[in-house]
Motif scaffolding. Structure first.
Motif, PDB file in Angstrom:
ATOM      1  N   LYS A 199      33.623 -40.013  80.149  1.00 45.14           N
ATOM      2  CA  LYS A 199      34.507 -40.074  78.968  1.00 45.14           C
ATOM      3  C   LYS A 199      33.948 -39.278  77.795  1.00 45.14           C
ATOM      4  CE  LYS A 199      36.499 -44.585  80.089  1.00 45.14           C
ATOM      5  NZ  LYS A 199      35.661 -45.082  81.192  1.00 45.14           N
ATOM      6  N   GLY A 200      32.827 -38.614  78.031  1.00 42.53           N
ATOM      7  CA  GLY A 200      32.269 -37.764  76.982  1.00 42.53           C
ATOM      8  C   GLY A 200      31.332 -38.476  76.026  1.00 42.53           C
ATOM      9  N   GLN A 201      30.962 -39.711  76.362  1.00 42.90           N
ATOM     10  CA  GLN A 201      30.076 -40.472  75.461  1.00 42.90           C
ATOM     11  C   GLN A 201      28.641 -40.476  76.012  1.00 42.90           C
ATOM     12  OE1 GLN A 201      31.566 -41.157  72.571  1.00 42.90           O
ATOM     13  NE2 GLN A 201      33.205 -40.113  73.699  1.00 42.90           N
ATOM     14  N   PRO A 202      27.646 -40.236  75.137  1.00 39.69           N
ATOM     15  CA  PRO A 202      26.264 -40.072  75.619  1.00 39.69           C
ATOM     16  C   PRO A 202      25.728 -41.303  76.355  1.00 39.69           C
ATOM     17  CG  PRO A 202      26.372 -40.018  73.203  1.00 39.69           C
ATOM     18  CD  PRO A 202      27.768 -40.066  73.690  1.00 39.69           C
ATOM     19  N   TRP A 203      24.993 -41.048  77.454  1.00 38.18           N
ATOM     20  CA  TRP A 203      24.306 -42.128  78.145  1.00 38.18           C
ATOM     21  C   TRP A 203      23.318 -42.782  77.191  1.00 38.18           C
ATOM     22  CZ3 TRP A 203      26.748 -42.768  82.566  1.00 38.18           C
ATOM     23  CH2 TRP A 203      27.147 -41.686  83.358  1.00 38.18           C
ATOM     24  N   ASP A 204      22.678 -41.930  76.360  1.00 40.72           N
ATOM     25  CA  ASP A 204      21.678 -42.416  75.417  1.00 40.72           C
ATOM     26  C   ASP A 204      22.270 -42.356  74.015  1.00 40.72           C
ATOM     27  OD1 ASP A 204      19.527 -42.811  73.698  1.00 40.72           O
ATOM     28  OD2 ASP A 204      18.127 -41.656  74.922  1.00 40.72           O
ATOM     29  N   LYS A 205      22.526 -43.524  73.437  1.00 35.77           N
ATOM     30  CA  LYS A 205      23.215 -43.562  72.140  1.00 35.77           C
ATOM     31  C   LYS A 205      22.318 -43.085  70.995  1.00 35.77           C
ATOM     32  CE  LYS A 205      26.733 -45.643  74.142  1.00 35.77           C
ATOM     33  NZ  LYS A 205      27.408 -44.690  75.027  1.00 35.77           N
ATOM     34  N   ASP A 206      20.996 -43.201  71.164  1.00 34.87           N
ATOM     35  CA  ASP A 206      20.082 -42.822  70.074  1.00 34.87           C
ATOM     36  C   ASP A 206      19.741 -41.335  70.109  1.00 34.87           C
ATOM     37  OD1 ASP A 206      20.020 -45.465  69.226  1.00 34.87           O
ATOM     38  OD2 ASP A 206      18.457 -45.948  70.704  1.00 34.87           O
ATOM     39  N   GLN A 207      19.192 -40.923  71.250  1.00 29.71           N
ATOM     40  CA  GLN A 207      18.799 -39.512  71.340  1.00 29.71           C
ATOM     41  C   GLN A 207      19.846 -38.772  72.135  1.00 29.71           C
ATOM     42  OE1 GLN A 207      14.851 -40.241  72.818  1.00 29.71           O
ATOM     43  NE2 GLN A 207      13.969 -39.636  70.869  1.00 29.71           N
ATOM     44  N   TRP A 208      20.998 -38.604  71.536  1.00 24.83           N
ATOM     45  CA  TRP A 208      22.096 -37.952  72.247  1.00 24.83           C
ATOM     46  C   TRP A 208      22.065 -36.453  72.004  1.00 24.83           C
ATOM     47  CZ3 TRP A 208      25.865 -35.626  69.098  1.00 24.83           C
ATOM     48  CH2 TRP A 208      25.839 -36.012  67.750  1.00 24.83           C
ATOM     49  N   VAL A 209      22.575 -35.721  72.990  1.00 25.40           N
ATOM     50  CA  VAL A 209      22.581 -34.258  72.894  1.00 25.40           C
ATOM     51  C   VAL A 209      23.942 -33.772  72.396  1.00 25.40           C
ATOM     52  CG1 VAL A 209      22.175 -32.096  74.128  1.00 25.40           C
ATOM     53  CG2 VAL A 209      20.938 -34.166  74.797  1.00 25.40           C
ATOM     54  N   ILE A 210      24.995 -34.222  73.091  1.00 21.90           N
ATOM     55  CA  ILE A 210      26.360 -33.908  72.637  1.00 21.90           C
ATOM     56  C   ILE A 210      27.188 -35.180  72.733  1.00 21.90           C
ATOM     57  CG2 ILE A 210      26.329 -31.471  73.322  1.00 21.90           C
ATOM     58  CD1 ILE A 210      27.999 -32.299  75.807  1.00 21.90           C
ATOM     59  N   LYS A 211      28.277 -35.214  72.011  1.00 24.22           N
ATOM     60  CA  LYS A 211      29.244 -36.288  72.236  1.00 24.22           C
ATOM     61  C   LYS A 211      30.653 -35.820  71.913  1.00 24.22           C
ATOM     62  CE  LYS A 211      27.634 -39.160  68.700  1.00 24.22           C
ATOM     63  NZ  LYS A 211      27.460 -40.378  67.955  1.00 24.22           N
ATOM     64  N   PHE A 212      31.613 -36.428  72.580  1.00 20.17           N
ATOM     65  CA  PHE A 212      33.001 -36.035  72.388  1.00 20.17           C
ATOM     66  C   PHE A 212      33.612 -36.875  71.284  1.00 20.17           C
ATOM     67  CE2 PHE A 212      37.554 -35.738  73.391  1.00 20.17           C
ATOM     68  CZ  PHE A 212      37.668 -34.360  73.434  1.00 20.17           C
ATOM     69  N   GLU A 213      34.184 -36.180  70.302  1.00 18.80           N
ATOM     70  CA  GLU A 213      34.748 -36.889  69.159  1.00 18.80           C
ATOM     71  C   GLU A 213      36.204 -36.531  68.938  1.00 18.80           C
ATOM     72  OE1 GLU A 213      32.142 -36.160  65.810  1.00 18.80           O
ATOM     73  OE2 GLU A 213      30.852 -37.853  66.388  1.00 18.80           O
ATOM     74  N   GLY A 214      36.910 -36.235  70.045  1.00 16.26           N
ATOM     75  CA  GLY A 214      38.336 -35.935  69.920  1.00 16.26           C
ATOM     76  C   GLY A 214      39.122 -37.184  69.522  1.00 16.26           C
ATOM     77  N   ASP A 245      47.027 -43.767  72.729  1.00 15.93           N
ATOM     78  CA  ASP A 245      47.460 -44.477  73.943  1.00 15.93           C
ATOM     79  C   ASP A 245      46.459 -44.306  75.090  1.00 15.93           C
ATOM     80  OD1 ASP A 245      49.686 -45.072  72.456  1.00 15.93           O
ATOM     81  OD2 ASP A 245      50.830 -43.354  73.255  1.00 15.93           O
ATOM     82  N   GLY A 246      45.200 -44.374  74.743  1.00 14.17           N
ATOM     83  CA  GLY A 246      44.178 -44.309  75.785  1.00 14.17           C
ATOM     84  C   GLY A 246      43.899 -42.909  76.320  1.00 14.17           C
ATOM     85  N   LYS A 247      44.485 -41.883  75.676  1.00 22.24           N
ATOM     86  CA  LYS A 247      44.258 -40.503  76.121  1.00 22.24           C
ATOM     87  C   LYS A 247      43.654 -39.677  74.978  1.00 22.24           C
ATOM     88  CE  LYS A 247      46.891 -41.070  79.964  1.00 22.24           C
ATOM     89  NZ  LYS A 247      46.567 -42.466  80.301  1.00 22.24           N
ATOM     90  N   TRP A 248      42.773 -38.743  75.372  1.00 15.84           N
ATOM     91  CA  TRP A 248      42.287 -37.800  74.367  1.00 15.84           C
ATOM     92  C   TRP A 248      43.430 -36.863  73.995  1.00 15.84           C
ATOM     93  CZ3 TRP A 248      38.057 -39.722  72.682  1.00 15.84           C
ATOM     94  CH2 TRP A 248      37.049 -40.213  73.527  1.00 15.84           C
ATOM     95  N   VAL A 249      43.626 -36.658  72.696  1.00 21.58           N
ATOM     96  CA  VAL A 249      44.699 -35.747  72.294  1.00 21.58           C
ATOM     97  C   VAL A 249      44.200 -34.551  71.495  1.00 21.58           C
ATOM     98  CG1 VAL A 249      46.573 -37.430  72.450  1.00 21.58           C
ATOM     99  CG2 VAL A 249      45.256 -37.224  70.313  1.00 21.58           C
ATOM    100  N   PRO A 306      28.081 -27.415  73.671  1.00 18.06           N
ATOM    101  CA  PRO A 306      28.302 -28.027  74.986  1.00 18.06           C
ATOM    102  C   PRO A 306      28.373 -26.980  76.092  1.00 18.06           C
ATOM    103  CG  PRO A 306      30.326 -28.047  73.715  1.00 18.06           C
ATOM    104  CD  PRO A 306      29.261 -27.523  72.798  1.00 18.06           C
ATOM    105  N   ASP A 307      28.034 -27.403  77.296  1.00 14.12           N
ATOM    106  CA  ASP A 307      28.074 -26.534  78.466  1.00 14.12           C
ATOM    107  C   ASP A 307      29.526 -26.325  78.871  1.00 14.12           C
ATOM    108  OD1 ASP A 307      26.423 -25.108  80.160  1.00 14.12           O
ATOM    109  OD2 ASP A 307      25.202 -26.852  80.643  1.00 14.12           O
ATOM    110  N   GLY A 308      30.243 -25.633  78.036  1.00 15.58           N
ATOM    111  CA  GLY A 308      31.679 -25.476  78.236  1.00 15.58           C
ATOM    112  C   GLY A 308      32.388 -26.523  77.402  1.00 15.58           C
ATOM    113  N   GLY A 309      33.390 -26.107  76.633  1.00 10.18           N
ATOM    114  CA  GLY A 309      34.001 -27.029  75.667  1.00 10.18           C
ATOM    115  C   GLY A 309      35.256 -27.704  76.160  1.00 10.18           C
ATOM    116  N   TRP A 310      35.379 -27.858  77.476  1.00 10.36           N
ATOM    117  CA  TRP A 310      36.579 -28.518  77.995  1.00 10.36           C
ATOM    118  C   TRP A 310      36.595 -30.000  77.598  1.00 10.36           C
ATOM    119  CZ3 TRP A 310      33.278 -25.567  81.143  1.00 10.36           C
ATOM    120  CH2 TRP A 310      33.780 -24.309  81.500  1.00 10.36           C
TER     121      TRP A 310
END
Lengths: 238, 823
Positions: free
Chosen positions: B577-592, B596-600, B609-613
């Motif tokens: 879902k784009g959320q870091p495994w490590d909440k403290d030392q995170w590298v990237i995170k998705f903030e879209g 209704d439960g979908k990224w818009v 990010p390794d590709g911005g999809w």
């Protein structure tokens, strides 16, 4: 307020950058050495080696340890060499930094008594009798730089700053290190401006890592006598 | 490094194995120390207790050349005890892939083996790798079982393969006690927990073996299973031995790659389209980015960079002007000197190197140099290579080779960039002017090019490639490093409109996503496209501002390939879902934004990010079709636990070094890697289980010297610290041989003998290998006869063997057999 070093041997990797940086800053010649069956070289401090990382292999509690001890002048608070010399043209304290400094006039001193007065076995003499040792890179310090050995250290072993600050850092690190090494200690904190943190018995690192007990309990009789005479002696010199 | 130097500080467990970072990468310990002060554990695994081991929380020894056994045991431990990161392994690695039925492993051989039929160049044998292919579905997409239960899925095959690597078996091979093995396995495997990171720092101690590539693969498998790839404080980190080895490798130091890891063309690829087709992987999985599908854009842009306006669609952009390697032949370091020894090479530029001391089996190299007509030695000082004709045992009157010395400037005397192990390209400025007649390498090669062009212009045979070469890197008659750096980045060669934006001819390309396969762009190295743009020289940036995640990325300090991404594979650092495994030392995170439960809307923050999809899944857990798997450089988008591209098998298997102290491999009937590279000229002897050479030998470096010592042996302060060639050995071996600490001894191998000072130490201990006592010794390779002037301190590489890894052809200098003799 005096400056001080804090030398955290728990972080030292014996890369010996400090040893080379010292020679580079002071433009000191290299010793001609051979491999003596150890990485430690030169064998000891010399007239042109003010800093030496001593390396000892010890099996402690069935575990091999390789102890590293970056040895150098402690810039004592009450420096026995200075007291013994009684000649501030030859050995004096820079009151701004606390550095104990040797001049070319050390040639006029009795080198053996100066050397033997040092509880840490630091000063070394040249063939002509001049004595030398670490000068705290006093010229650098006066110009806002850290000593060369400190500036070059990659691991945080070598630290330099106000004495209070270094004492605090030492205490902080001691507390941290105690978890892994319950026998860790700071060496001769009250007597010196170069404070070592060690994790094992200091004698395993180096015979003179700490001042001998006899020295610690009090200065030699000769020096004590001189100290008593000092106000009088300086009056006489005037 | 998949990560970078500063990132070491983010680790929870640092394994230093196959390197001696404290001694050979001293500055790395700044960050190792920071990690430890934050509570990280440091493990040192090395045949010898080193200055790294002195700082480690835990040290244990293994016999040189048994790393796959050691790490294979770790894989077994992780799987047996269910310590792997299941979510990560199932989602991001090829563990779920179903392997085809022709794959098999029996008696130490994978299916498809033919003895004596190597992939390329001299070697013991080779594989038909098509037998290791994955099962494909009707859409040509690999079949997968994300539950990891199918008995032919990679995960189950992995489990089976390494079930043989029991602690008992591993201990018998490595000589490491079972208790120590378990301790290392347990400590490192703890980083499989979410929010924990484990890293590996390795160097030549891993690469320089006949199984070097597979040692690193074994660790990569461990890191994938533990979910340590792509995260802060994780990764697989190669410590480079020179400040710019990374840069020179990126720009095609090696024979089998072109700049940016494009493939060197072979003779059978007789047109650009054939070449591009063979090098461009095809994926039918819409979720696989398969980044290399862009290959033709990079190869054509490179050709445009080589040949400029002369390269046109009509002439295949000059593809045919480039030399091709013969199919099935190898042109590595080993092969070049083999051919030179065989009098097939007449002239040689030894540029910034000292093969007479640095090459394995250096005695053969020294003899090969005698067979040249000419040699040009470009270096700071004369060295053992330039002076080979007056070396030990050489009669100068009998050597016909004409040697030219071109003095080169030292790095601080010139401007340009270096790329460090962490892929950071850093611009450096000129300090002092070059001393005496010395000149920067760039000036030397530029002028050489001009002169060669002049000669070809007069009466060159097959002159087209040389005459058509774009060679315009001077400014006011001198080499201009900025021109070269811009060329490497690449230009738009005509006005083009991309996504409604006009890019003018002659301007710099902003990043490799803009490169084209139609000749409208140039780029000397697609990986560096984005390093020098219309915004300026990115590598010269010096901002100490950290990124939002505050993990030491410093994105505006220097520049890093690719596209300033500081931690590669970083999309594996987040969950589907784009959320870091490590909440403290995170590298990237998705903030879209979600609805209704979908990224818009699409927004990533942190590292590039390794590709911005979009992420693979929406917040409600539904799959997205517009996403891509995180391992974008792999054809199928997954981290490769099963690696069907390697010369010696899809899973790493333990084989003994070419020269070893055991008569059989305890794990399988193949003693040596059945695809190992082995040479066999009159100067290429080797000996195994030979009573004349009973001890394991290895080579290494020390803090006080660098490489062959060219820059350090003439330096008195450093010679004071490490004045002489030495051999380290255990007290037990010294006693056995009656050797006293500090006395001179002779170390001999099947190739040569070298005089050394004995360093008798507790830091080496004999190994118990399957019930036999095996001794090991070690020698540094920094010395050479030219200096110190006594001529008594020689190169350790006179001892090292003529064998290497089949994937890279790197020599096996880290494990061979020797004797130690009292003088």
């Amino acid at each position: 307020m005096a400056k001080a070093f804090f030398i955290d041997t728990t972080l030292c990797t014996a890369c010996r950058g400090c040893q080379v940086a010292c020679k580079q800053w002071h433009d000191l010649p290299a010793e001609i050495t051979t491999n003596r069956g150890t990485f430690q070289n030169p064998a000891d401090l010399t007239f042109s080696t003010y800093k030496l990382v001593r390396m000892t292999e010890e099996v402690i509690d069935k575990k091999l340890t390789w102890l590293f001890f970056p040895d150098q002048c402690r810039h004592c608070i009450e420096a026995p060499c200075l007291e013994t010399a009684e000649n501030s043209d030859a050995i004096y304290r820079d009151e701004d930094t606390g550095a104990i400094l040797y001049t070319i006039k050390t040639k006029e001193l009795d080198a053996e008594s100066i050397i033997s007065s040092c509880p840490y076995n630091i000063p070394r003499k040249a063939e002509d009798g001049t004595i030398s040792k670490c000068d705290m890179c006093n010229d650098r310090v006066h110009n806002g730089l850290k000593p060369a050995c400190v500036a070059t250290c990659p691991t945080g072993t070598m630290n330099f700053g106000e004495r209070e600050e270094m004492l605090a850092l030492g205490e902080k690190r001691l507390a941290e290190v105690k978890e892994k090494f319950p026998n860790a200690s700071l060496l001769d904190t009250d007597e010196v401006n170069v404070i070592y943190l060690v994790t094992h018995d200091s004698r395993l690192y180096h015979e003179y890592a700490m001042a001998p007990q006899s020295r610690k309990s009090g200065i030699s009789r000769k020096v004590a006598l001189r100290k008593m005479m000092k106000p009088f002696a300086s009056l006489m010199r005037v | 490094m998949t990560n970078h130097w500063i990132d070491l500080k983010n680790s929870d467990c640092i394994l230093i194995m196959g390197s001696n970072a404290a001694e050979n990468h001293p500055i790395s310990f700044k960050y190792v120390t920071q990690a430890m002060q934050n509570g990280a554990k440091l493990i040192s695994v090395d045949p010898r207790f080193t200055r790294t081991s002195a700082r480690a929380d835990f040290y244990t020894a293994l016999r040189s050349g048994t790393d796959i056994a050691f790490l294979g045991g770790m894989i077994n431990y992780i799987l047996k005890n269910n310590l792997y990161n299941k979510e990560y392994t199932a989602a991001y690695t090829n563990a779920p892939f179903i392997v085809g039925k022709s794959y098999g492993f029996k008696d130490g051989l994978f299916s498809g083996y033919t003895k004596g039929k190597p992939e390329a160049g001299p070697s013991l044998g080779g594989y038909d790798k098509s037998q290791w292919a994955f099962e494909m579905d009707e859409n040509k997409v690999p079949m997968m079982d994300r539950s990891l239960e199918n008995e032919r899925c990679v995960f189950q095959l992995l489990k089976k393969h390494y079930s043989r690597y029991t602690p008992d078996m591993v201990s018998k091979i490595t000589g490491t006690s079972e208790a120590d093995l378990i301790n290392v396995y347990k400590t490192f495997a703890e980083t499989g927990a979410k929010g924990k990171a484990g890293t590996i720092m390795y160097a030549m101690g891993w690469t320089q073996h006949t199984v070097g590539t597979q040692i690193i693969r074994t660790m990569a498998i461990v890191q994938l299973l533990l979910g340590n790839m792509g995260i802060a404080g994780g990764g697989v980190n190669a410590l480079r031995g020179e400040s710019n080895v990374q840069g020179s490798t990126d720009h095609c130091l090696l024979w089998h790659i072109w700049p940016g890891y494009l493939k060197t063309p072979s003779a059978s690829k007789d047109s650009l389209s054939v070449y591009n087709a063979s090098a461009t992987p095809k994926s039918y999985d819409s979720l696989s980015a398969n980044w290399w599908q862009n290959y033709p854009k990079y190869s054509v842009s490179l050709l445009k960079s080589f040949f400029g306006e002369q390269a046109t669609q009509a002439n295949d952009f000059g593809y045919n002007w480039l030399p091709k390697v013969d199919d099935g032949k190898a042109y590595s370091w080993f092969d070049l000197f083999d051919k030179m020894f065989d009098e097939k090479i007449k002239g040689f530029f030894a540029w910034g190197q000292n093969p007479a001391c640095s090459g394995s089996n250096a005695g053969k190299i020294r003899k090969a140099l005698e067979k040249l007509e000419w040699m040009v030695n470009v270096n700071l000082f004369d060295n053992e290579t330039g002076s080979f004709w007056q070396g030990p045992g050489v009669d100068p009157t009998k050597v016909k080779t004409e040697v030219f010395m071109l003095p080169a400037s030292v790095s601080v005397e010139k401007e340009g960039s270096i790329t460090n192990s962490g892929r950071w390209m850093q611009w450096r400025y000129q300090g002092p002017k070059p001393m005496g007649d010395s000149r920067p390498d760039g000036d030397i090669i530029l002028e050489l090019g001009h002169k060669i062009k002049e000669l070809y212009h007069k009466d060159g045979v097959l002159a087209e490639p040389i005459l058509n070469l774009k060679w315009d890197y001077d400014t006011n008659g001198a080499y201009d490093p900025h021109k070269v750096a811009k060329e490497i980045n690449g230009y738009f060669l005509k006005d083009i409109t991309i996504k409604d934006k006009l890019y003018k001819k002659g301007t710099l390309v902003p990043s490799f996503a803009f490169l084209q396969a139609d000749g409208s762009t140039s780029s000397g190295n697609w990986l560096y496209c984005n390093s020098y743009t219309e915004k300026g020289n990115m590598s010269a940036r010096r901002s100490d501002k950290d990124a939002v995640n505050n993990i030491g990325l410093y994105p505006e300090f220097a520049w890093c390939w690719p596209v300033n991404r500081r931690i590669i594979y970083n999309r594996a650092s987040v969950d589907p879902k784009g959320q870091p495994w490590d909440k403290d030392q995170w590298v990237i995170k998705f903030e879209g934004e979600q609805k209704d439960g979908k990224w818009v809307s699409n927004k990533w923050t942190g590292d590039v990010p390794d590709g911005g999809w979009y992420p693979l899944e929406n917040p409600d857990g539904s799959k997205r079709e517009d996403s891509k798997y995180p391992f974008i450089m792999r054809k199928h988008g997954h981290g490769q636990i099963f690696g069907p591209g390697r010369a010696d098998g899809p899973f790493p298997e333990h084989y003994e070094p070419l020269e070893c102290p055991v008569e059989k491999n305890f794990l399988n009937p193949q003693r040596v890697n059945p695809t190992a590279v082995v040479y066999s000229s009159s100067e290429d002897s080797h000996a195994t289980c030979d009573p004349r050479f009973p001890f394991v030998g290895t080579t290494y470096r020390v803090s006080e010297h660098w490489q062959t010592g060219l820059m350090t042996r003439p330096q008195p302060w450093l010679m004071e610290l490490q004045p002489q060639m030495f051999v380290e050995m255990s007290e037990e071996l010294a006693k056995l041989k009656g050797i006293k600490n500090g006395e001179r001894v002779k170390v001999t191998s099947a190739r040569a003998s070298v005089e050394c000072t004995a360093v008798v130490t507790k830091r080496f201990k004999p190994f118990n290998i399957g019930g036999n006592l095996v001794h090991q010794v070690g020698v540094p390779w920094h010395f050479g006869w030219r200096w110190p002037s006594t001529g008594a301190e020689e190169s350790a590489n006179l001892l090292t063997p003529p064998a290497g890894d089949p994937n890279t052809r790197i020599p096996e200098t880290k494990a061979f057999m020797v004797n130690v003799i009292k003088l």
